[in-house]
Motif scaffolding. Structure first.
Motif, PDB file in Angstrom:
ATOM      1  N   VAL A   1      -1.317   4.624  12.900  1.00 12.41           N
ATOM      2  CA  VAL A   1       0.322   4.650  12.642  1.00 12.41           C
ATOM      3  C   VAL A   1       0.932   4.077  14.305  1.00 12.41           C
ATOM      4  CG1 VAL A   1       1.983   5.910  12.469  1.00 12.41           C
ATOM      5  CG2 VAL A   1      -0.659   6.312  10.761  1.00 12.41           C
TER       6      VAL A   1
ATOM      7  N   SER B   1      13.727  -5.199   1.185  1.00  7.89           N
ATOM      8  CA  SER B   1      12.113  -5.052  -0.016  1.00  7.89           C
ATOM      9  C   SER B   1      11.225  -6.211   0.988  1.00  7.89           C
ATOM     10  CB  SER B   1      12.343  -5.471  -1.206  1.00  7.89           C
ATOM     11  OG  SER B   1      13.659  -4.419  -1.761  1.00  7.89           O
TER      12      SER B   1
ATOM     13  N   PRO C   1       8.536  -7.123   4.240  1.00  9.25           N
ATOM     14  CA  PRO C   1       7.884  -6.728   5.145  1.00  9.25           C
ATOM     15  C   PRO C   1       8.853  -7.529   6.049  1.00  9.25           C
ATOM     16  CG  PRO C   1       6.587  -6.630   4.216  1.00  9.25           C
ATOM     17  CD  PRO C   1       7.359  -7.518   3.015  1.00  9.25           C
TER      18      PRO C   1
ATOM     19  N   THR D   1      16.974   1.265   7.300  1.00  6.42           N
ATOM     20  CA  THR D   1      15.716   0.296   6.379  1.00  6.42           C
ATOM     21  C   THR D   1      14.355   1.657   5.966  1.00  6.42           C
ATOM     22  OG1 THR D   1      13.800  -0.218   8.470  1.00  6.42           O
ATOM     23  CG2 THR D   1      14.621  -1.643   7.139  1.00  6.42           C
TER      24      THR D   1
ATOM     25  N   GLY E   1      10.607   1.103   6.685  1.00 10.47           N
ATOM     26  CA  GLY E   1       9.872   0.174   5.067  1.00 10.47           C
ATOM     27  C   GLY E   1      10.222  -1.221   5.650  1.00 10.47           C
ATOM     28  N   PRO E   2      10.037  -1.549   4.360  1.00 10.72           N
ATOM     29  CA  PRO E   2       8.329  -1.263   3.806  1.00 10.72           C
ATOM     30  C   PRO E   2       7.448  -1.223   4.174  1.00 10.72           C
ATOM     31  CG  PRO E   2       9.329  -3.876   3.360  1.00 10.72           C
ATOM     32  CD  PRO E   2      10.215  -3.623   4.331  1.00 10.72           C
ATOM     33  N   GLY E   3       6.793   0.669   3.744  1.00  7.86           N
ATOM     34  CA  GLY E   3       5.954   0.714   4.081  1.00  7.86           C
ATOM     35  C   GLY E   3       5.944   0.893   5.617  1.00  7.86           C
ATOM     36  N   GLU E   4       4.997   0.100   6.892  1.00 14.78           N
ATOM     37  CA  GLU E   4       5.339   0.259   7.453  1.00 14.78           C
ATOM     38  C   GLU E   4       6.178  -0.927   8.572  1.00 14.78           C
ATOM     39  OE1 GLU E   4       1.186   1.404   9.591  1.00 14.78           O
ATOM     40  OE2 GLU E   4       1.733   3.842   8.601  1.00 14.78           O
TER      41      GLU E   4
ATOM     42  N   ASN F   1       9.114   0.147  11.407  1.00 16.79           N
ATOM     43  CA  ASN F   1       8.237   1.661  11.415  1.00 16.79           C
ATOM     44  C   ASN F   1       8.253   1.727  13.170  1.00 16.79           C
ATOM     45  OD1 ASN F   1       8.155   4.797  11.365  1.00 16.79           O
ATOM     46  ND2 ASN F   1       5.772   3.747  11.603  1.00 16.79           N
TER      47      ASN F   1
ATOM     48  N   GLN G   1       9.201   6.400  14.741  1.00 17.85           N
ATOM     49  CA  GLN G   1       7.958   7.361  14.427  1.00 17.85           C
ATOM     50  C   GLN G   1       7.470   8.908  15.716  1.00 17.85           C
ATOM     51  OE1 GLN G   1       5.507   7.123  12.493  1.00 17.85           O
ATOM     52  NE2 GLN G   1       4.284   8.933  13.087  1.00 17.85           N
TER      53      GLN G   1
END
Lengths: 318, 475
Positions: A87, A175, A177, A260, A263-266, A269, A274
């Motif tokens: 991560v 939506s 990445p 966001t 996201g989407p996902g990571e 991020n 984090q």
């Protein structure tokens, strides 16, 4: 009552201080200066150095508020853990890409705007004021504004593009990445460009007009004047812009959090997001402070690299 | 007098003149030291050893009548603070020996602020707690159990099992219910009628068929959407959907089984992913939407079906708040095999801080708010329902004539209460690592829904995350 003239009083005071120093102390001037600054230093240490040091101390501990019973010193274990954590490594990669894109765009756009606003034209004052507006908008509000602009259902961007016939139906910008990351970069750049424009405008104002006159006499074109006169004089302000914007990009949290949520996902991020999640949502102060120190280390290394790079080009000779 | 003051001042001045600079600096530094110590203490927070929080600030002030009035500090997130004040005023009238100091806190910052208060030792005596972080706060030593307190047995015997379980940790009871609710499935009956659909779907397959029909007739672009934006909260619609199909994510030893023994969650996720990317049943914008936005779009007639908090039914059929008022009906949440096995429920509760010095008074307050009155009626729970339609943990309220009369204005009372009977709390919500796990899962599921990874990868990732966080939180 005896009235003593002002000058005489000043003389008396200084001679008293001189005698006092000679009689009671053997402090050197520099030490004396330090002593006088001590109160301010104590305040600075208490308000800045202590929290920074304490934060580092916490990063060497296992310290989660949900399990205070597990509190213990773990040395560099938190750092070792995050350097092998998927991560963290992903958020670091996202942050690097985000920073490269946003700092690059900010540099290009702010230089362009600064050069334009440095010219004399009707309404320049109004334009200068308008260009500064985005800077007055807080990150959270900026995030909310752009989330409506990029909205897949009622977003202004979709409305404009459909009206212009550039797209046939509304798109989901947040939506995918890639488009979500680009949207986050764009929202951040829009917010940060004005600050860089101010710095560069100040730099442009300090360039002596004689240099341009001489260049014109030497039949230099616009591009040559930019390359041989403007750019060398702007290296110092550009360095400041580079350092500050890189730090800003690495620390960006609010706009992305609203836009966001990572996201989407990571895909968006970033490392600051984090960090905030780790500290505030998961209440893991040990790991979260280790994250914060890694961010600080990275921005420090990049800043030193910038300074060395531009210093070698002789930008500080003046 | 003037002379005396003058003399004192003169002494002080002469003292200053006689003091050498070294002495002056010493005095100055000492003064600064005195000023700095509290500052450092304030910055320090917990220090090296996270010591237990200092006693709560609960002053006891003498009453004008001669009896002592006990002050109870009470904090909660800022849902309808004016109504809370109104109810607290009634409590204080009924209990003149207790003064309640109520502080509403911004909801999105509630957890962080309360944790900061506990860390700094300025926590309240009584407070709201969500089941999401209830266990974490117990293990952190923030809350105290209320075992043996008066009326507790009776109150617990009258609430739904999942609510009682949510307020119990390692066999000890810690809270009384503020409100409790479940995820409900609702549909726009007018749209279904227009498509000549006779009854709402019982299975996900039927939902897909009906959705295709609604789409083909141009009634909606997407029949359903989910609030799948990354959030600090849980994805209640996801949990409601998998629990309707009887999913189990963990076994009794809290070992993950969603990737091995029980594949229900995987199959449901695969259905959503297909709906988003192939059949067009699910709005692909779901991953940009939170629950509130999905609800608003549903109420605007953009979707035919929705999974939302049951209490939203009141809003959905209120003409002042909803353009489709009167057309929204509730049904059991569709499942993989067409047989509903429940839904997800949650509990918001009142708890006592571990360090309160006014335990009896604070308990009387939370028993008034979350327990029973002198007639054995859950007064405040009923009051909240009548005021704002908040769900209740007390089973008997489902049969209360006033409540049923009110329910009938916006929903079928039998379906409303039927779902609560089968509701389940999230299996691992009482684990201290739950919030991290939920947060990481949301990312994984978004990746699957945007086809960055497979549905099987999500299940494996969920299991790995669970093991990783368990290890991280292990002793």
């Amino acid at each position: 009552m005896r009235i003593v003239p002002y000058a005489a009083r000043q003389g008396l005071v200084s001679s008293y201080l001189r005698r006092l120093r000679q009689r009671s102390f053997t402090l050197s001037d520099s030490l004396f200066a330090y002593v006088l600054n001590l109160p301010a230093l104590v305040v600075v240490l208490a308000l800045i150095a202590y929290p920074i040091g304490y934060s580092f101390w916490l990063s060497l501990h296992r310290y989660n508020l949900k399990r205070p019973d597990l509190y213990r010193f773990v040395g560099i274990e938190n750092y070792r853990e995050i350097l092998t954590d998927r991560v963290f490594l992903n958020s670091l990669t996202v942050s690097v890409i985000f920073s490269l894109l946003s700092v690059g765009l900010i540099l290009i756009l702010s230089l362009t705007f600064a050069l334009l606003l440095n010219e004399t034209f009707l309404g320049r004052g109004v334009m200068r004021s308008l260009v500064l507006l985005p800077w007055a908008i807080p990150g959270v509000v900026n995030g909310m504004m752009w989330s409506w602009i990029f909205n897949a259902k009622v977003g202004a961007l979709n409305g404009v593009l459909v009206s212009l016939g550039l797209i046939e139906e509304y798109r989901r910008w947040l939506s995918s990445p890639t488009s979500a990351l680009l949207a986050a970069v764009f929202a951040h750049v829009w917010n940060m460009v004005p600050f860089s424009v101010i710095i560069l405008l100040a730099g442009l104002a300090s360039i002596p007009s004689e240099l341009y006159d001489s260049a014109r006499v030497d039949r230099c074109g616009v591009l040559q004047r930019f390359r041989h006169v403007t750019l060398p004089w702007l290296l110092h302000p550009l360095l400041i812009v580079l350092i500050l914007q890189t730090m800003n990009a690495f620390r960006t949290f609010d706009t992305i959090y609203i836009l966001t949520g990572g996201g989407p996902g990571e895909a968006t991020n970033v490392i600051a997001l984090q960090t905030v999640r780790t500290v505030l949502d998961f209440t893991d102060f040990g790991l979260g402070n280790a994250y914060a120190y890694v961010i600080m280390l990275i921005t420090l290394v990049i800043s030193i690299a910038y300074v060395r790079l531009l210093y070698q080009r002789g930008s500080f000779e003046t | 007098m003037m002379r005396e003051r003058y003399t004192r001042l003169s002494k002080s001045e002469s003292l200053m003149l006689q003091t050498s600079r070294r002495q002056f600096l010493k005095l100055g530094l000492a003064g600064l030291g005195v000023m700095t110590v509290p500052l450092l203490a304030a910055c320090q927070g917990q220090g090296e050893q996270p010591a237990p929080a200092s006693p709560a600030v609960s002053a006891q002030t003498p009453a004008t009548s001669g009896t002592e009035v006990v002050t109870v500090r009470f904090e909660g997130w800022n849902y309808e603070p004016a109504l809370v004040e109104q109810n607290l005023k009634r409590f204080m009238e009924l209990n003149p020996d207790i003064k309640v100091e109520y502080t509403p806190i911004e909801g999105s910052q509630y957890r962080q602020k309360i944790v900061a208060e506990f860390t700094a030792g300025t926590e309240p005596d009584a407070l709201y707690v969500r089941d999401d972080y209830f266990a974490g706060w117990v293990t952190a030593g923030y809350l105290q159990d209320i075992e043996g307190m008066p009326g507790l047995e009776e109150a617990y015997s009258r609430i739904y099992d999942f609510n009682a379980a949510a307020m119990t940790y390692e066999g000890k009871r810690y809270g009384l219910p503020y409100y409790a609710d479940i995820v409900a499935f609702a549909y726009n009956a007018e749209l279904l009628e227009k498509a000549d659909i006779k009854e709402p779907p019982k299975s996900l397959e039927q939902l897909e068929e009906q959705g295709k029909k609604l789409k083909s007739e141009g009634l909606v672009q997407y029949p359903i959407a989910f609030g799948f934006k990354l959030t600090n909260d849980f994805w209640y619609d996801w949990w409601g959907l998998i629990y309707a199909s009887g999913a189990r994510l963990f076994n009794d030893k809290m070992e993950p089984i969603m990737h091995t023994e029980n594949t229900v969650a995987r199959d449901v996720l695969a259905w959503i992913e297909r709906g988003m990317n192939e059949t067009g049943i699910v709005d692909p914008a779901s991953i940009e939407l939170d629950g509130g936005k999905v609800r608003d779009a549903f109420l605007a007639g953009q979707y035919a079906y929705i999974l939302f908090q049951r209490y939203e039914m009141a809003r959905a059929n209120n003409p002042e708040q909803s353009p489709i008022a009167g057309k929204v009906k509730m049904a059991l949440v569709p499942s993989l095999d067409g047989e509903n096995k429940g839904t997800v429920g949650w509990t918001r509760m009142y708890c006592l801080s571990k360090t309160t010095q006014v335990k009896d008074a604070a308990y009387r307050l939370i028993y008034y708010l979350g327990g029973l009155d002198e007639n054995g009626v859950p007064y405040t729970a009923k009051w909240w329902f009548m005021q704002r339609g908040l769900g209740f943990a007390y089973k008997e309220l489902a049969q209360d004539s006033e409540i049923r009369a009110k329910l009938q204005t916006f929903v079928d009372p039998d379906i409303y209460s039927l779902q609560a009977e089968n509701a389940r709390a999230r299996e691992n919500v009482q684990e201290p690592w739950y919030s991290e796990w939920e947060s990481e899962n949301q990312k994984l599921m978004q990746q699957a829904l945007t086809r960055q990874i497979s549905v099987n990868d999500v299940m494996k990732g969920m299991a790995e995350n669970a093991e990783r966080f368990k290890k991280q939180y292990g002793a």
